[in-house]
Design a protein around this motif. Structure first.
Motif, short mmCIF file in Angstrom:
data_model
loop_
_atom_site.label_atom_id
_atom_site.label_comp_id
_atom_site.label_asym_id
_atom_site.label_seq_id
_atom_site.Cartn_x
_atom_site.Cartn_y
_atom_site.Cartn_z
N ALA A 155 5.58 20.72 2.85
CA ALA A 155 5.73 22.02 3.49
C ALA A 155 5.54 23.07 2.40
N PHE A 156 4.63 23.99 2.66
CA PHE A 156 4.19 24.92 1.63
C PHE A 156 4.22 26.37 2.13
N ALA A 157 4.59 27.28 1.27
CA ALA A 157 4.52 28.69 1.60
C ALA A 157 3.08 29.17 1.61
N ASN A 158 2.24 28.56 0.78
CA ASN A 158 0.84 28.94 0.66
C ASN A 158 -0.04 27.90 1.36
N ARG A 159 -0.83 28.32 2.33
CA ARG A 159 -1.67 27.40 3.10
C ARG A 159 -2.66 26.65 2.19
N ASN A 160 -3.16 27.32 1.14
CA ASN A 160 -4.10 26.67 0.22
C ASN A 160 -3.50 25.42 -0.40
N ASN A 161 -2.20 25.45 -0.69
CA ASN A 161 -1.56 24.27 -1.27
C ASN A 161 -1.55 23.12 -0.27
N ALA A 162 -1.30 23.40 0.99
CA ALA A 162 -1.35 22.36 2.02
C ALA A 162 -2.76 21.81 2.17
N GLU A 163 -3.75 22.68 2.14
CA GLU A 163 -5.15 22.25 2.26
C GLU A 163 -5.57 21.42 1.05
N ASN A 164 -5.12 21.79 -0.15
CA ASN A 164 -5.45 21.03 -1.36
C ASN A 164 -4.86 19.63 -1.31
N LEU A 165 -3.61 19.51 -0.89
CA LEU A 165 -3.00 18.18 -0.78
C LEU A 165 -3.70 17.36 0.29
N SER A 166 -4.03 17.97 1.40
CA SER A 166 -4.75 17.28 2.46
C SER A 166 -6.08 16.72 1.96
N ALA A 167 -6.83 17.52 1.24
CA ALA A 167 -8.12 17.08 0.71
C ALA A 167 -7.94 15.95 -0.29
N ARG A 168 -6.93 16.06 -1.14
CA ARG A 168 -6.67 15.00 -2.13
C ARG A 168 -6.32 13.69 -1.45
N LEU A 169 -5.46 13.75 -0.42
CA LEU A 169 -5.07 12.53 0.29
C LEU A 169 -6.25 11.90 1.01
N ARG A 170 -7.11 12.71 1.59
CA ARG A 170 -8.30 12.17 2.26
C ARG A 170 -9.20 11.44 1.26
N ARG A 171 -9.31 11.98 0.06
CA ARG A 171 -10.14 11.33 -0.97
C ARG A 171 -9.52 10.03 -1.46
#
Length: 82
Positions: free
Chosen positions: A15-31
């Motif tokens: 859970a992140f205050a900044n949406r970019n942080n959530a998107e970055n983790l999502s991209a990392r997990l997909r990879r």
């Protein structure tokens, strides 16, 4: 992003205050986790952007994937229902 809230059992990965942080983790997990079958979703509640995996058919299925995530990433996701 989630267009409409879906109900079911999910694993919350962060859970992140900044949406970019959530998107970055999502991209990392997909990879890194090509074995994930369920979609990763980012939903906003208030000022938090929650990264969740699912939905799962039931808590047992979610708990099995949570254990695999613990073994692989060494962190424990939160099982949530909505």
């Amino acid at each position: 992003p989630v267009a409409a809230e879906q109900s079911g059992v999910f694993l919350q990965l962060g859970a992140f205050a900044n949406r970019n942080n959530a998107e970055n983790l999502s991209a990392r997990l997909r990879r890194e986790l090509d074995w994930l079958k369920q979609p990763l979703r980012i939903s906003q509640l208030g000022s938090l952007h929650r990264l969740q995996l699912g939905p799962f058919a039931n808590r047992n299925e979610a708990n099995g994937v949570a254990q695999k995530l613990r073994d692989t990433l060494e962190f424990t996701p939160l099982t949530v229902g909505r």
